[in-house]
Design an enzyme around this catalytic site. Structure first.
Site, PDB file in Angstrom:
ATOM      1  N   ASP A 124      28.526 -60.767 -35.585  1.00  0.00           N
ATOM      2  CA  ASP A 124      28.279 -61.721 -36.831  1.00  0.00           C
ATOM      3  C   ASP A 124      28.827 -63.417 -35.533  1.00  0.00           C
ATOM      4  O   ASP A 124      29.945 -63.039 -34.929  1.00  0.00           O
ATOM      5  CB  ASP A 124      28.358 -61.417 -38.082  1.00  0.00           C
ATOM      6  CG  ASP A 124      27.940 -60.289 -38.690  1.00  0.00           C
ATOM      7  OD1 ASP A 124      27.218 -60.600 -38.476  1.00  0.00           O
ATOM      8  OD2 ASP A 124      28.819 -60.361 -39.548  1.00  0.00           O
ATOM      9  N   ASP A 142      20.085 -60.545 -39.041  1.00  0.00           N
ATOM     10  CA  ASP A 142      20.170 -60.534 -40.477  1.00  0.00           C
ATOM     11  C   ASP A 142      19.094 -61.135 -40.483  1.00  0.00           C
ATOM     12  O   ASP A 142      18.207 -61.032 -41.738  1.00  0.00           O
ATOM     13  CB  ASP A 142      21.202 -60.616 -40.495  1.00  0.00           C
ATOM     14  CG  ASP A 142      22.533 -60.146 -40.417  1.00  0.00           C
ATOM     15  OD1 ASP A 142      22.118 -58.529 -40.627  1.00  0.00           O
ATOM     16  OD2 ASP A 142      23.609 -60.847 -40.219  1.00  0.00           O
TER      17      ASP A 142
END
Length: 163
Positions: A124, A142
């Protein structure tokens, strides 16, 4: 056209969208893994940082603190999601918004699945915050999954409201 080629032809353009999501996700994750050290944060605005984070859990780091079994659970969920999305795209190939939504979800699921299989965690790098409150870091995969889910809601409200 043979009966066997219809499913493949119906899936092909949407698989291309999924592949594009996967490639962009892979490239951005590679960039951050190559140019940041784990935990490094670079301020972009007063509410947004670029950061390198490794997430062993799911959305919002759900189950991240466990012993590793969750990786297999989330990998299985991703594989099932990809399979279901592909089947639905083949069945509803003429419903553009619906198929776009599913292809975004499929591409995002594949992007995060790749990370789980190769690294054991998801990379991330996008960190939004207000004051000391930080939204959990996330990535392109995402965003694609959330956008796909949003498009599914829009599609269900606009195209099927009279059903």
């Amino acid at each position: 056209m043979s009966t066997n080629s219809r499913p493949a032809r119906a899936l092909l353009p949407w698989a291309g969208v999924s592949a594009l999501v996967f490639i962009i996700d892979f490239a951005t994750k590679w960039y951050f893994e190559s140019h940041f050290y784990l935990g490094e944060s670079r301020a972009v605005t007063s509410f947004f940082n670029l950061v390198l984070a490794h997430n062993t859990g799911a959305a919002f780091s759900f189950l991240a603190g466990h012993d590793g079994w969750q990786m297999y659970l989330f990998a299985t969920v991703a594989l099932v999601a990809v399979f279901v999305c592909a089947k639905l795209i083949i069945k509803h190939s003429q419903e553009g918004l619906f198929c776009l939504a599913l292809s975004l979800i499929m591409g995002g699921a594949l992007g995060n699945l790749f990370d789980r299989i190769i690294y054991g965690y998801v990379i991330d790098f996008l960190d939004f915050y207000y004051g000391y409150w930080h939204w959990p870091a996330f990535n392109v995969a995402d965003m694609a999954i959330v956008a796909g889910a949003g498009l599914l809601i829009i599609d269900s409200l606009t195209n099927h409201s009279s059903d």
